[in-house]
Design an enzyme around this catalytic site. Structure first.
Site, PDB file in Angstrom:
ATOM      1  N   HIS A  17       8.780   5.250   0.227  1.00 32.94           N
ATOM      2  CA  HIS A  17       7.177   4.973   1.374  1.00 32.94           C
ATOM      3  C   HIS A  17       7.552   4.842   2.450  1.00 32.94           C
ATOM      4  O   HIS A  17       8.945   4.565   3.134  1.00 32.94           O
ATOM      5  CB  HIS A  17       6.504   3.166   0.664  1.00 32.94           C
ATOM      6  N   HIS A  20      10.395   2.314   4.088  1.00 29.19           N
ATOM      7  CA  HIS A  20      11.287   2.502   3.981  1.00 29.19           C
ATOM      8  C   HIS A  20      11.509   3.957   4.818  1.00 29.19           C
ATOM      9  O   HIS A  20      12.147   3.684   6.044  1.00 29.19           O
ATOM     10  CB  HIS A  20      12.320   3.682   2.839  1.00 29.19           C
ATOM     11  N   CYS A 125      14.194 -14.414  -9.081  1.00 25.22           N
ATOM     12  CA  CYS A 125      13.338 -13.365  -9.024  1.00 25.22           C
ATOM     13  C   CYS A 125      14.576 -12.091  -9.614  1.00 25.22           C
ATOM     14  O   CYS A 125      15.135 -11.287  -8.685  1.00 25.22           O
ATOM     15  CB  CYS A 125      12.499 -13.578  -7.540  1.00 25.22           C
ATOM     16  N   CYS A 128      13.988  -9.330  -6.702  1.00 21.49           N
ATOM     17  CA  CYS A 128      14.859  -9.899  -5.147  1.00 21.49           C
ATOM     18  C   CYS A 128      16.133  -9.715  -5.644  1.00 21.49           C
ATOM     19  O   CYS A 128      17.118  -9.861  -4.949  1.00 21.49           O
ATOM     20  CB  CYS A 128      14.888 -11.150  -4.711  1.00 21.49           C
ATOM     21  N   CYS A 143       8.168 -16.113  -7.375  1.00 20.35           N
ATOM     22  CA  CYS A 143       8.760 -15.764  -6.019  1.00 20.35           C
ATOM     23  C   CYS A 143       7.653 -15.547  -4.464  1.00 20.35           C
ATOM     24  O   CYS A 143       6.710 -15.191  -4.625  1.00 20.35           O
ATOM     25  CB  CYS A 143       9.119 -14.474  -5.955  1.00 20.35           C
ATOM     26  N   HIS A 146       7.324 -11.571  -4.068  1.00 20.50           N
ATOM     27  CA  HIS A 146       6.665 -10.744  -4.157  1.00 20.50           C
ATOM     28  C   HIS A 146       5.254 -11.298  -5.290  1.00 20.50           C
ATOM     29  O   HIS A 146       4.792 -11.088  -5.970  1.00 20.50           O
ATOM     30  CB  HIS A 146       7.872 -10.675  -5.732  1.00 20.50           C
ATOM     31  N   LYS A 296       1.596  -7.132   2.558  1.00 23.10           N
ATOM     32  CA  LYS A 296       2.964  -6.684   3.271  1.00 23.10           C
ATOM     33  C   LYS A 296       2.872  -4.780   2.255  1.00 23.10           C
ATOM     34  O   LYS A 296       2.714  -4.951   0.440  1.00 23.10           O
ATOM     35  CB  LYS A 296       4.601  -6.937   2.135  1.00 23.10           C
ATOM     36  N   LYS A 299       5.677  -1.331  -3.133  1.00 22.89           N
ATOM     37  CA  LYS A 299       5.558  -0.055  -4.029  1.00 22.89           C
ATOM     38  C   LYS A 299       4.858  -1.466  -5.058  1.00 22.89           C
ATOM     39  O   LYS A 299       3.607  -1.128  -6.307  1.00 22.89           O
ATOM     40  CB  LYS A 299       6.880  -0.127  -4.946  1.00 22.89           C
TER      41      LYS A 299
HETATM   42  N1  MSP Z   1      18.296  -2.882  -0.999  1.00 25.42           N
HETATM   43  C1  MSP Z   1      18.284  -3.949   0.057  1.00 25.42           C
HETATM   44  C2  MSP Z   1      19.023  -4.062   1.592  1.00 25.42           C
HETATM   45  C3  MSP Z   1      19.937  -3.706   0.651  1.00 25.42           C
HETATM   46  S1  MSP Z   1      20.806  -3.627   2.814  1.00 25.42           S
HETATM   47  C4  MSP Z   1      22.615  -4.151   2.449  1.00 25.42           C
HETATM   48  C5  MSP Z   1      16.593  -3.689  -0.442  1.00 25.42           C
HETATM   49  N2  MSP Z   1      15.619  -2.643  -0.181  1.00 25.42           N
HETATM   50  S2  MSP Z   1      14.543  -2.032  -0.463  1.00 25.42           S
HETATM   51  O1  MSP Z   1      13.733  -1.121  -0.822  1.00 25.42           O
HETATM   52  O2  MSP Z   1      13.953  -3.421  -0.633  1.00 25.42           O
HETATM   53  O3  MSP Z   1      14.232  -1.949   1.016  1.00 25.42           O
HETATM   54  C6  MSP Z   1      13.793  -2.784   2.378  1.00 25.42           C
HETATM   55  C7  MSP Z   1      14.042  -2.550   3.589  1.00 25.42           C
HETATM   56  O4  MSP Z   1      12.997  -1.215   4.133  1.00 25.42           O
HETATM   57  C8  MSP Z   1      13.057  -3.846   4.400  1.00 25.42           C
HETATM   58  O5  MSP Z   1      13.808  -4.259   4.999  1.00 25.42           O
HETATM   59  C9  MSP Z   1      12.631  -2.454   5.621  1.00 25.42           C
HETATM   60  O6  MSP Z   1      13.601  -2.926   6.105  1.00 25.42           O
HETATM   61  C10 MSP Z   1      11.658  -1.580   4.165  1.00 25.42           C
HETATM   62  N3  MSP Z   1      10.228  -2.131   3.741  1.00 25.42           N
HETATM   63  C11 MSP Z   1      10.051  -2.441   3.064  1.00 25.42           C
HETATM   64  N4  MSP Z   1       8.645  -2.098   3.065  1.00 25.42           N
HETATM   65  C12 MSP Z   1       8.586  -2.732   4.020  1.00 25.42           C
HETATM   66  C13 MSP Z   1       7.250  -3.093   4.979  1.00 25.42           C
HETATM   67  N5  MSP Z   1       5.351  -2.552   4.144  1.00 25.42           N
HETATM   68  N6  MSP Z   1       7.052  -2.698   6.141  1.00 25.42           N
HETATM   69  C14 MSP Z   1       7.746  -2.475   6.543  1.00 25.42           C
HETATM   70  N7  MSP Z   1       9.289  -2.586   6.196  1.00 25.42           N
HETATM   71  C15 MSP Z   1       9.952  -2.251   5.305  1.00 25.42           C
HETATM   72  O7  MSP Z   1      15.527  -4.897   0.267  1.00 25.42           O
END
Ligand code: MSP
Length: 503
Positions: A17, A20, A125, A128, A143, A146, A296, A299
């Site tokens: 999304h 990412h 969690c 997480c 959490c 979340h 935030k 998903k």
């Molecule tokens: N897999 C772990 C990260 C491991 S790194 C060694 C993880 N993955 S995640 O798919 O949840 O992605 C998290 C990252 O996605 C956040 O740190 C950020 O970079 C990005 N984001 C996800 N949602 C976001 C927002 N709503 N806003 C900004 N960035 C966001 O955590």
């Protein structure tokens, strides 16, 4: 100089999304900018495929974790070229080469005496994949990340990483390197987390099979966060056949992360590296959340803006621009389709798009498509003085929004210059031919400079524009006003940002 930038690796339990895309675009802006500076760049992104959330999602869908990982990793991998992102490698943690390096490094941490067997009970969690410390637990054992998601009481016999032993080395690191984490507010957050006292953390899971097997105890797999963090090092070991890129690119110049994963990156990660006799990264940059309807975007909250829809409608460059422009990188901020549309029309179409089409059209109409040889206007030169250096200095600190604002001020300045000089009036008067030459040359040169500087943000648009200006060179040296000689042959362009049909 070597420049190594990473994004977090994304979980494959859900589709990509905008959140990412956001981090990935920012990393791409830095990577492209550094390449324009002639740096030796390595840019890594990828997917985090092991662990409980993925195993659970797979079970729900009636597929194996590997099948789910393959399916969703492909979607993340496909997102990169669609975003025009120039990652040098895409790591998947299910790659057996990653697995082997994780085992080797964590075996070393074990042999160095930083691992022991113990039992642990706490609030966990599953989203997480993390046990929570007291101040991370919300009302009724929920959490905080979340919002309201119930935690589970879990206890297990595990291998532990002796994080508490690194309290002092971490405190020293934060004292010696006040820019280890940017922005400062996140540095302080990490530092106070450390100052509160560190507990040892669980390094393995006994009841889970979907992970990297612990080499000294094959009944266990490594806790997914340790396997995941190590991607930043393991990728360098196998991204290029037969070459160990760690000699050039480790320590990383920048890890870009969202604030949700600060503790893992700013506390666990440097400790783990120390325990493995590896250098800690140079800096981490922690950005904020993109919010949608005040929360935030995620998903699980169901309020995500689909980056694919946005790109279909407005194009990739518009999405890249919006993400870096609308919310100051490092802070939280709201995004919405309506804001996106407004920025598109007022800034991309009306400001940059019009400036480009007017400038090119006038060069074609009044000067047969050749940039006049006249010296550019010194009045405008002052506005461009030191611009490239300022942009570079801001990007050295990952100030991607501030750097874009600096450049955008010049887009606006050039539009004002068009109004001030009214070239269409000058064109009516034979005696003003010299003035018209200076005006058109100055506009062409100013437009070229902003295009070189904007390139990391809107690469396809600026490539087209610089081509039309007959000056495709992207080297940052060229971002000096007056660096290009007159005489280039220019061509007219279709609208860079066409007005979009109403939805
Ligand atoms: N897999 C772990 C990260 C491991 S790194 C060694 C993880 N993955 S995640 O798919 O949840 O992605 C998290 C990252 O996605 C956040 O740190 C950020 O970079 C990005 N984001 C996800 N949602 C976001 C927002 N709503 N806003 C900004 N960035 C966001 O955590």
């Amino acid at each position: 100089m070597a420049f190594y930038v990473t994004t977090p690796i994304y979980y494959v339990n859900a589709a990509p999304h905008l959140g990412h895309a956001y981090t990935t675009i920012a990393a791409d802006v830095l990577a492209r900018h550094m390449r324009q500076r002639g740096e030796d760049v390595f840019f890594l992104t990828g997917t985090d495929e092991h662990g409980e959330p993925v195993a659970q999602a797979a079970e729900k869908q009636g597929v194996t974790p590997k099948e789910l990982a393959d399916r969703n990793a492909a979607r993340f991998e496909a997102l990169m070229p669609q975003l025009d992102v120039t990652n040098d490698f895409f790591i998947r943690t299910s790659d057996p080469r990653h697995v082997a390096h994780v085992q080797e490094i964590l075996q070393r941490v074990h042999d160095n005496g930083h691992v022991y067997k113990g039992s642990y009970e706490g609030w966990y969690c599953t989203r997480c994949a993390d046990f929570k410390t007291d101040n991370e637990i919300g009302p009724d054992n929920t959490c905080l990340i979340h919002e309201g998601f119930p935690l589970e009481r879990e206890s297990e016999e595990n291998w532990f990483f002796a994080l508490s032993r690194f309290q002092e080395p971490l405190e020293r690191l934060y004292t010696e390197r006040p820019d280890f984490v940017l922005p400062a507010v996140r540095f302080n957050e990490a530092r106070s987390f450390i100052a509160q006292g560190l507990d040892d953390v669980s390094l393995s899971r006994a009841h889970l099979r979907w992970g990297v097997e612990v080499p000294w105890d094959p009944q266990h797999v490594f806790y997914v966060w340790f396997d995941a963090l190590l991607n930043y090092v393991t990728a360098l070991k196998f991204a290029r056949d037969g070459a160990d890129l760690t000699t050039t690119f480790w320590p990383a110049t920048y890890h870009l992360i969202g604030k949700d994963i600060l503790k893992f990156h700013c506390v666990y990660w440097p400790a783990l590296l120390m325990a493995a006799d590896l250098e800690v990264p140079r800096r981490l940059f922690v950005h904020g959340y993109l919010l949608s309807e005040g929360r935030k975007m995620s998903k699980s909250l169901g309020n995500v803006l689909d980056p694919f829809d946005a790109m279909d409608k407005f194009g990739t460059d518009a999405l890249r621009f919006y993400c870096m422009r609308d919310v100051s990188f490092g802070q939280d901020g709201s995004v919405s389709p309506a804001d996106f549309e407004t920025r598109y029309e007022t800034e991309l179409a009306n400001e940059l798009g019009n400036l480009a089409s007017r400038t090119l059209a006038m060069l074609v109409r009044y000067r047969d498509g050749t940039v006049p040889e006249a010296d550019p206007d010194p009045a405008l030169a002052g506005d461009f003085d030191g611009l490239a250096e300022r942009v570079a200095a801001l990007l050295d600190d990952v100030q991607v929004t501030a750097a874009l604002e600096e450049i955008w001020q010049r887009v606006r300045r050039l539009n004002r210059y068009v109004e001030e000089r009214a070239p269409w009036q000058l064109a009516k008067d034979e005696e003003k031919a010299g003035e018209l030459d200076v005006t058109l040359r100055s506009l062409a040169e100013g437009l070229r400079v902003v295009a070189v500087l904007l390139h990391p943000y809107v690469p396809a648009t600026t490539t087209k524009l610089l081509g039309a200006l007959g000056s495709p060179d992207l080297d940052l040296e060229r971002a000096r006003y007056g660096a290009a000689a007159g005489g280039a042959a220019v061509a007219q362009l279709d609208a860079l940002f066409p007005k979009t049909p109403a939805p």
